[in-house]
Design a protein around this motif. Structure first.
Motif, short mmCIF file in Angstrom:
data_model
loop_
_atom_site.label_atom_id
_atom_site.label_comp_id
_atom_site.label_asym_id
_atom_site.label_seq_id
_atom_site.Cartn_x
_atom_site.Cartn_y
_atom_site.Cartn_z
N ARG A 78 10.24 119.87 -103.17
CA ARG A 78 11.64 120.19 -103.41
C ARG A 78 12.50 120.03 -102.16
O ARG A 78 13.59 120.57 -102.06
N ASN A 79 11.99 119.28 -101.20
CA ASN A 79 12.73 119.00 -99.97
C ASN A 79 13.58 117.76 -100.16
O ASN A 79 13.06 116.66 -100.31
N LYS A 113 18.48 118.05 -105.45
CA LYS A 113 19.42 117.77 -104.36
C LYS A 113 20.71 118.56 -104.54
O LYS A 113 21.21 119.17 -103.60
N ILE A 114 21.25 118.57 -105.74
CA ILE A 114 22.49 119.32 -106.01
C ILE A 114 22.26 120.82 -105.78
O ILE A 114 23.05 121.49 -105.13
N TYR A 115 21.16 121.32 -106.31
CA TYR A 115 20.82 122.74 -106.13
C TYR A 115 20.70 123.09 -104.65
O TYR A 115 21.27 124.08 -104.18
N ASN A 116 19.96 122.27 -103.89
CA ASN A 116 19.76 122.53 -102.47
C ASN A 116 21.08 122.44 -101.69
O ASN A 116 21.30 123.20 -100.74
N THR A 117 21.94 121.52 -102.08
CA THR A 117 23.24 121.37 -101.42
C THR A 117 24.11 122.60 -101.66
O THR A 117 24.72 123.13 -100.72
N ILE A 118 24.15 123.07 -102.89
CA ILE A 118 24.93 124.27 -103.22
C ILE A 118 24.37 125.49 -102.49
O ILE A 118 25.11 126.29 -101.92
N LYS A 119 23.06 125.61 -102.50
CA LYS A 119 22.39 126.74 -101.83
C LYS A 119 22.69 126.74 -100.33
O LYS A 119 22.98 127.79 -99.75
N LYS A 138 25.28 125.43 -98.81
CA LYS A 138 26.70 125.77 -98.59
C LYS A 138 26.92 127.27 -98.72
O LYS A 138 27.67 127.86 -97.95
N LYS A 139 26.26 127.89 -99.69
CA LYS A 139 26.41 129.33 -99.87
C LYS A 139 25.84 130.09 -98.67
O LYS A 139 26.42 131.06 -98.20
N GLN A 140 24.70 129.62 -98.16
CA GLN A 140 24.07 130.27 -97.02
C GLN A 140 24.90 130.11 -95.75
O GLN A 140 24.95 131.00 -94.91
N SER A 141 25.57 128.99 -95.61
CA SER A 141 26.37 128.77 -94.41
C SER A 141 27.65 129.60 -94.42
O SER A 141 28.25 129.83 -93.38
N ARG A 142 28.07 130.07 -95.58
CA ARG A 142 29.26 130.91 -95.70
C ARG A 142 28.96 132.39 -95.50
O ARG A 142 29.87 133.18 -95.33
N LYS A 143 27.68 132.77 -95.57
CA LYS A 143 27.32 134.18 -95.40
C LYS A 143 27.58 134.62 -93.96
O LYS A 143 27.20 133.89 -93.04
N PRO A 144 28.19 135.78 -93.80
CA PRO A 144 28.37 136.28 -92.43
C PRO A 144 27.01 136.63 -91.84
O PRO A 144 26.15 137.21 -92.51
N GLY A 145 26.81 136.22 -90.65
CA GLY A 145 25.48 136.39 -90.14
C GLY A 145 25.30 137.21 -89.00
O GLY A 145 24.44 137.64 -88.44
#
Length: 96
Positions: free
Chosen positions: A31-32, A81-87, A89-96
């Motif tokens: 799934r990479n 690919k679509i799932y991984n791209t969305i995931k 983007k969501k992770q990059s928006r999380k405050p860290g």
């Protein structure tokens, strides 16, 4: 004689589909999809779908079978690919 063009079509279909299988199996297994271009895979999958439609319209079973198999595989990879791209983007928006 129509046997020769049909034989060439089936051999071509088998070779192109078989050459796609190792990459498809690896991508589906892991799934990479990091190294895959979303635009390229979208265009590729749409192209394969159109070849499938063309084969159905021409009633050419070599084209139908090769592109049906390839469409299922490339469609699965495109979904990952679509799932991984969305995931991502969501992770990059999380405050860290």
């Amino acid at each position: 004689m129509t046997l020769m063009p049909d034989l060439v079509g089936y051999i071509a279909a088998a070779l192109t589909t078989a050459s796609f299988l190792p990459q498809a199996i690896l991508t589906i297994k892991t799934r990479n999809t990091e190294s895959l271009s979303l635009g390229m895979y979208s265009a590729f999958t749409l192209g394969v779908l159109l070849w499938l439609v063309y084969g159905i319209q021409k009633q050419d079973y070599a084209i139908i079978m090769a592109n049906l198999i390839t469409f299922v595989l490339s469609g699965s990879i495109l979904c990952y690919k679509i799932y991984n791209t969305i995931k991502a983007k969501k992770q990059s928006r999380k405050p860290g």
